[in-house]
Write an enzyme that holds these catalytic residues in place. Structure first.
Site, PDB file in Angstrom:
ATOM      1  N   LYS A  78       0.440   2.175   1.822  1.00 61.45           N
ATOM      2  CA  LYS A  78       1.067   3.139   0.920  1.00 61.45           C
ATOM      3  C   LYS A  78       0.971   4.514   1.563  1.00 61.45           C
ATOM      4  CE  LYS A  78       1.262   4.577  -3.888  1.00 61.45           C
ATOM      5  NZ  LYS A  78       0.784   4.274  -5.253  1.00 61.45           N
ATOM      6  N   ALA A 127       8.933  -0.868  -0.770  1.00 64.25           N
ATOM      7  CA  ALA A 127       9.390  -0.136  -1.955  1.00 64.25           C
ATOM      8  C   ALA A 127       9.212   1.357  -1.723  1.00 64.25           C
ATOM      9  CB  ALA A 127       8.601  -0.568  -3.186  1.00 64.25           C
ATOM     10  N   THR A 173       5.805   5.749  -0.199  1.00 65.92           N
ATOM     11  CA  THR A 173       6.564   4.571   0.221  1.00 65.92           C
ATOM     12  C   THR A 173       5.574   3.487   0.603  1.00 65.92           C
ATOM     13  OG1 THR A 173       8.363   5.961   1.048  1.00 65.92           O
ATOM     14  CG2 THR A 173       8.280   3.688   1.842  1.00 65.92           C
ATOM     15  N   VAL A 174       5.871   2.262   0.183  1.00 63.45           N
ATOM     16  CA  VAL A 174       4.977   1.143   0.453  1.00 63.45           C
ATOM     17  C   VAL A 174       5.591   0.264   1.539  1.00 63.45           C
ATOM     18  CG1 VAL A 174       3.749  -0.840  -0.514  1.00 63.45           C
ATOM     19  CG2 VAL A 174       4.137   1.197  -1.906  1.00 63.45           C
ATOM     20  N   ASP A 210      -1.073   5.473 -15.371  1.00 62.59           N
ATOM     21  CA  ASP A 210       0.343   5.144 -15.182  1.00 62.59           C
ATOM     22  C   ASP A 210       0.556   3.634 -15.297  1.00 62.59           C
ATOM     23  OD1 ASP A 210       3.019   5.878 -14.760  1.00 62.59           O
ATOM     24  OD2 ASP A 210       2.885   5.423 -12.628  1.00 62.59           O
TER      25      ASP A 210
END
Length: 636
Positions: A47, A25, A31-32, A141
């Site tokens: 990550k 993702a 970005t993972v 979040d």
């Protein structure tokens, strides 16, 4: 074009340990990737911060600092952080790899969920958030994209404590901004202030969205959504899904209150309220399918089948909703294709009958399965008696273990095995970890250790190094620890400062002056004063000490540390050398020759006039005398 083919990180080794294998993702900050820890041979999630953020030293330092804090938060409903590192321009986290899908995938695929399923998902979320809140961490979040649903029915929250407002340019798209602002609390928007109630607000929005299939605040731009957060209260979910229990309306409105003071104080308090509501609701209220919704939302809210998260297939296994119904296909079949059906009916009656029979068998098996199994309820934070009674009322056997906890009060449940939301048999044994309160480490024994070793031992015990003072000690060598305050063995709160006392050596005592004494006498005098005597291997000439007497000692001051070593040097007596014959020479020339030979010079002038010369020399020239002794010259 598939941009993953051009990702320079794919196939790269990070920190000579983690191999980047597949991109999973892309987010606004990182970005993972799926990767492999080649040292432990396990799959991890990597990550990697975007290069623009990794180049910001302040942001990177905060990223590393908070990653370390999250790594200490070990909880069944939190994605674990294993490691943090930097390799060139890649700043990364190595985290637990969680196969499955996100809560966003589930809601996108199923729409509104039954209350039981909503609670099955939200309670583990709150359990993980609650552990973070009691450890001093705020997520900041919380959103469906950060909630992972595993293939075996577990719920895990990711990105703990790592997301803050990022200043400056970024690559965050409008969609990503919309995905975040939908869950921002008013105080987070207005002042940038965050505390546990900020996460509670986001969970209130999640609760509304899972119950109704819709976000409470929508708009065409992030600013429109932000304005609604600041100006409009979140409505009761029953305005969109009539028939929902009033308790669910009340807790949703309270959790998503614009005034932070009206919300539950943290996730633990909200979790307790939800658990109380679950016990109040009837099975019909818990399993009610989302009904007809308000006209404005009716077209967008799909009707879902009663289910639980354990029965939800991954998104790629769900049938598309736009599949054409069989009835519509039949209506659009050309008349020529519709032959007399009486003959053909026999052809489909048997298959359909078999399908119906199979469905009944599967349905019966499912009923039997659900009759044997249940969801592991959350008892986290409850007192031991209440937790045990709650589980025993459900027919479960309870085993209790005691453990230390710095975040959970004494006598309350830290965690359970199986974890919250797990599918378990109704006759299972559940193990509860009950808090003994914070671990009070004992002060280690530090006497005799060097200062560096003692400081490390204090830190290893979970304590802090306090003031270091020095004092003399006859029994502890200089530089070693004499003792501590509090003393060894005393139980203290974690990080309590421990003061150390370090030896500066033995206290000074009078040092006898034994120069000139016979060696035996000098040795006796020094030993009687508490000193250790060492005799220098080489003897020396001495004009002041007889042969066999002490010519010098070290140290040679007035005091020294008791028990310390004194080195004595033995005299060989005076060194005899030839006396130059200087008779008849003038004073200056005679003085020069004698001084060069190692003698002192004394002059007697019997005739002060003219230019006298040496008339008498004592001792006489060409004789031997002790080097350093005095030669007397008489001038006439």
């Amino acid at each position: 074009m598939d941009t993953t083919l051009h990702d320079p990180l794919l196939g790269r080794m990070l920190d000579a340990r983690y191999r980047v294998e597949q991109r999973i993702a892309v987010g606004g900050m990182a970005t993972v990737y799926r990767g492999l820890d080649t040292r432990l041979d396990r799959v991890v999630a990597l990550k990697v911060m975007h290069a623009g953020l990794a180049g910001d030293p302040e942001f990177t330092a905060r990223f590393i600092r908070e990653a370390k804090a999250v790594a200490r938060l070990a909880h069944a409903n939190v994605v674990n952080v294993y490691d943090q590192g930097a390799d060139g321009d890649a700043v990364f986290l190595a985290m637990e790899y969680v196969p499955g899908w996100t809560l966003r995938d589930l809601m996108r695929d199923r729409g509104a969920l039954p209350p039981r399923t909503v609670l099955d998902i939200l309670e583990p979320i709150l359990a993980g958030l609650g552990a973070a809140h009691r450890a001093g961490l705020v997520h900041r979040d919380v959103k469906p994209e950060n909630v992972l649903l595993t293939e075996d029915g577990r719920v895990k929250v990711t990105d703990f404590g790592l997301v803050r407002a990022v200043s400056g340019e970024s690559s965050v798209t409008t969609g990503q901004v919309m995905g975040t602002v939908s869950y921002l609390a008013p105080e987070q928007i207005e002042q940038g202030a965050t505390d546990p109630r900020t996460d509670v607000y986001a969970c209130g929005i999640l609760l509304f969205e899972m119950l109704t299939g819709h976000k409470p605040h929508t708009g065409d731009s992030p600013m429109q959504v932000i304005y609604q957060h600041l100006s409009t209260d979140v409505p009761a979910p029953s305005t969109l899904v009539p028939g929902l229990a009033p308790q669910l309306d009340a807790i949703t409105v309270a959790a998503a209150a614009r005034d932070a003071a009206r919300r539950p104080a943290d996730a633990v308090e909200l979790l307790g309220a939800l658990q109380h509501i679950r016990r109040e609701l009837t099975p019909a209220q818990l399993d009610a399918e989302p009904g007809a919704v308000a006209p404005a939302a009716a077209a967008a809210t799909p009707r879902v089948e009663r289910t639980s998260i354990m029965q939800l297939p991954p998104p790629d296994m769900v049938m598309p909703r736009h599949a054409q119904p069989l009835e519509d296909q039949a209506q659009r079949t050309p008349r020529a294709a519709r032959r007399p059906q009486r003959r053909r009916r026999a052809a489909w009656v048997l298959p359909v009958s078999l399908l119906v029979a199979a469905a009944l068998i599967v349905g019966g098996a499912s009923w039997a399965w659900n009759g044997l199994y249940m969801r592991m309820p959350s008892v986290l934070g409850l007192t031991q008696p209440v937790a045990v009674r709650t589980l025993q009322d459900d027919g479960l056997t309870v085993r209790v273990r005691q453990d230390f906890s710095g975040t959970v009060a004494r006598g309350r449940v830290i965690s359970s095995d199986p974890g919250v939301g797990s599918r378990i048999r109704k006759d299972s044994t559940v193990t509860l970890d009950v808090s003994k309160g914070p671990d009070r480490p004992a002060v280690p024994s530090l006497s005799g250790l060097s200062l560096a070793a003692a400081e490390q031992a204090v830190k290893d015990a979970g304590l802090a190094v306090g003031t270091v003072t020095r004092q003399s000690s006859d029994s502890v060598p200089k530089g070693e620890v004499v003792g501590s305050s509090p003393a060894a063995g005393a139980k203290q709160q974690p990080n309590t400062p421990i003061d150390l006392v370090v030896s500066s050596g033995a206290a000074p005592v009078d040092l006898p002056d034994v120069v000139g004494e016979p060696l035996d006498q000098a040795t006796s005098d020094l030993q009687d004063a508490g000193f250790t005597v060492v005799i220098a291997p080489q003897q020396v000439f001495s004009a002041d000490a007889d042969p066999g007497a002490v010519a010098a000692m070290s140290p040679d001051g007035q005091t020294a540390a008791k028990g310390s070593t004194v080195t004595v040097t033995v005299s060989k007596g005076p060194q005899l050398v030839d006396v130059p014959d200087v008779t008849g020479l003038h004073e200056a020339e005679a003085r020069k020759l004698l001084t060069a030979a190692g003698f002192k010079v004394q002059v007697i002038k019997l005739n002060p006039f003219g230019s006298p010369t040496v008339h008498i020399e004592s001792p006489n020239g060409n004789q031997q005398a002790a080097k350093g002794s005095t030669v007397t010259l008489t001038l006439l």
